[in-house]
Design a protein around this motif. Structure first.
Motif, PDB file in Angstrom:
ATOM      1  N   UNK A  49       0.505  -7.409   0.481  1.00 48.16           N
ATOM      2  CA  UNK A  49      -0.381  -8.071   1.432  1.00 48.16           C
ATOM      3  C   UNK A  49      -0.977  -7.168   2.493  1.00 48.16           C
ATOM      4  N   UNK A  50      -0.228  -6.245   3.008  1.00 49.74           N
ATOM      5  CA  UNK A  50      -0.714  -5.418   4.104  1.00 49.74           C
ATOM      6  C   UNK A  50      -1.434  -4.149   3.695  1.00 49.74           C
ATOM      7  N   UNK A  51      -1.525  -3.877   2.416  1.00 49.44           N
ATOM      8  CA  UNK A  51      -2.135  -2.618   1.975  1.00 49.44           C
ATOM      9  C   UNK A  51      -3.027  -2.857   0.764  1.00 49.44           C
ATOM     10  N   UNK A  52      -4.247  -3.258   1.070  1.00 50.12           N
ATOM     11  CA  UNK A  52      -5.243  -3.424   0.029  1.00 50.12           C
ATOM     12  C   UNK A  52      -6.406  -2.511   0.376  1.00 50.12           C
ATOM     13  N   UNK A  53      -6.852  -1.704  -0.571  1.00 50.80           N
ATOM     14  CA  UNK A  53      -7.891  -0.731  -0.249  1.00 50.80           C
ATOM     15  C   UNK A  53      -9.263  -1.383  -0.093  1.00 50.80           C
ATOM     16  N   UNK A  85      -0.062   2.144  -1.876  1.00 52.17           N
ATOM     17  CA  UNK A  85       0.069   0.851  -1.198  1.00 52.17           C
ATOM     18  C   UNK A  85       1.521   0.383  -1.189  1.00 52.17           C
ATOM     19  N   UNK A  86       2.198   0.509  -2.325  1.00 50.18           N
ATOM     20  CA  UNK A  86       3.593   0.047  -2.395  1.00 50.18           C
ATOM     21  C   UNK A  86       4.529   0.968  -1.625  1.00 50.18           C
ATOM     22  N   UNK A  87       4.269   2.286  -1.653  1.00 52.98           N
ATOM     23  CA  UNK A  87       5.098   3.201  -0.867  1.00 52.98           C
ATOM     24  C   UNK A  87       4.942   2.896   0.625  1.00 52.98           C
ATOM     25  N   UNK A  88       3.707   2.674   1.056  1.00 56.17           N
ATOM     26  CA  UNK A  88       3.467   2.340   2.463  1.00 56.17           C
ATOM     27  C   UNK A  88       4.083   0.993   2.830  1.00 56.17           C
ATOM     28  N   UNK A  97      12.515  -3.611   9.735  1.00 61.09           N
ATOM     29  CA  UNK A  97      13.785  -4.239   9.405  1.00 61.09           C
ATOM     30  C   UNK A  97      13.668  -5.455   8.500  1.00 61.09           C
ATOM     31  N   UNK A  98      12.585  -5.550   7.759  1.00 59.22           N
ATOM     32  CA  UNK A  98      12.364  -6.686   6.848  1.00 59.22           C
ATOM     33  C   UNK A  98      12.941  -6.334   5.483  1.00 59.22           C
ATOM     34  N   UNK A  99      14.224  -6.642   5.314  1.00 60.22           N
ATOM     35  CA  UNK A  99      14.923  -6.282   4.084  1.00 60.22           C
ATOM     36  C   UNK A  99      14.336  -6.974   2.859  1.00 60.22           C
ATOM     37  N   UNK A 100      13.872  -8.201   3.012  1.00 59.71           N
ATOM     38  CA  UNK A 100      13.291  -8.946   1.889  1.00 59.71           C
ATOM     39  C   UNK A 100      12.034  -8.242   1.380  1.00 59.71           C
ATOM     40  N   UNK A 101      11.125  -7.869   2.289  1.00 61.65           N
ATOM     41  CA  UNK A 101       9.893  -7.182   1.899  1.00 61.65           C
ATOM     42  C   UNK A 101      10.196  -5.780   1.359  1.00 61.65           C
ATOM     43  N   UNK A 102      11.151  -5.091   1.958  1.00 62.42           N
ATOM     44  CA  UNK A 102      11.512  -3.751   1.475  1.00 62.42           C
ATOM     45  C   UNK A 102      12.068  -3.826   0.061  1.00 62.42           C
ATOM     46  N   UNK A 151      -4.913  10.011   1.781  1.00 63.15           N
ATOM     47  CA  UNK A 151      -5.322  10.180   3.164  1.00 63.15           C
ATOM     48  C   UNK A 151      -6.727   9.636   3.419  1.00 63.15           C
ATOM     49  N   UNK A 152      -7.555   9.520   2.371  1.00 67.41           N
ATOM     50  CA  UNK A 152      -8.913   9.032   2.569  1.00 67.41           C
ATOM     51  C   UNK A 152      -9.072   7.550   2.266  1.00 67.41           C
ATOM     52  N   UNK A 153      -7.971   6.868   1.890  1.00 69.41           N
ATOM     53  CA  UNK A 153      -8.062   5.438   1.577  1.00 69.41           C
ATOM     54  C   UNK A 153      -8.139   4.654   2.887  1.00 69.41           C
ATOM     55  N   UNK A 154      -9.069   3.720   2.931  1.00 62.23           N
ATOM     56  CA  UNK A 154      -9.172   2.808   4.057  1.00 62.23           C
ATOM     57  C   UNK A 154      -8.516   1.509   3.616  1.00 62.23           C
ATOM     58  N   UNK A 155      -7.496   1.096   4.375  1.00 62.91           N
ATOM     59  CA  UNK A 155      -6.742  -0.105   4.012  1.00 62.91           C
ATOM     60  C   UNK A 155      -7.286  -1.301   4.774  1.00 62.91           C
ATOM     61  N   UNK A 156      -7.309  -2.442   4.105  1.00 61.37           N
ATOM     62  CA  UNK A 156      -7.768  -3.677   4.750  1.00 61.37           C
ATOM     63  C   UNK A 156      -6.570  -4.465   5.225  1.00 61.37           C
TER      64      UNK A 156
END
Length: 156
Positions: A49-53, A85-88, A97-102, A151-156
């Protein structure tokens, strides 16, 4: 005796596909075709959810510009970007500290990312190593991958 043997071998070769014509060379994509292929391929990936290019920026920065790229190049770019995206996402979840998301991100890192690019066994091995290190709490290799590749990816 030699002729029937040769005929039998030829028949087996044709039946097994050995005598099939070589595959056609990949289609070459201009910038507009590449951007469309990138857009079309995007939906084949699961994205956190938080890392979409931003696909327009990704197409502009990774595309052929005035040249052409072989079709399939967009898949490689999307695989690399999806890995970032998944690494980030994993690292961000750990930091807050969100163990579920990690755990969810780690599951993708472990089960999905190593299956990317079957033509690149070294890349698959690297993805497995990165997931194993992340599972052990070491995010350095994931961070290096992101710094090197996105490094050049812009995340939405």
């Amino acid at each position: 005796m030699e002729r029937p043997l040769i005929a039998a071998l030829l028949l087996m070769a044709v039946a097994s596909g050995c005598a099939s014509p070589p595959p056609a060379p990949p289609q070459l994509l201009d910038q507009q075709q590449y951007a469309k292929a990138l857009q079309d391929g995007y939906s084949r990936f699961d994205w956190p959810g938080g890392h979409q290019p931003d696909l327009a920026v990704l197409a502009e920065k990774s595309g052929p510009g005035p040249d052409r790229l072989p079709s399939g190049s967009e898949r490689v770019v999307l695989e690399i970007t999806n890995s970032c995206a998944w690494y980030l996402d994993w690292e961000d979840a750990r930091k807050r500290g969100d163990q579920t998301a990690a755990t969810a991100a780690l599951k993708v890192m472990d089960e999905v990312l190593p299956k990317f690019s079957p033509e690149d066994p070294d890349g698959q091995r690297y993805a497995r190593e990165t997931a194993a290190k992340a599972e052990a709490g070491d995010g350095a290799q994931a961070a290096d991958y992101v710094a090197t590749n996105c490094d050049s990816v812009v995340w939405q």
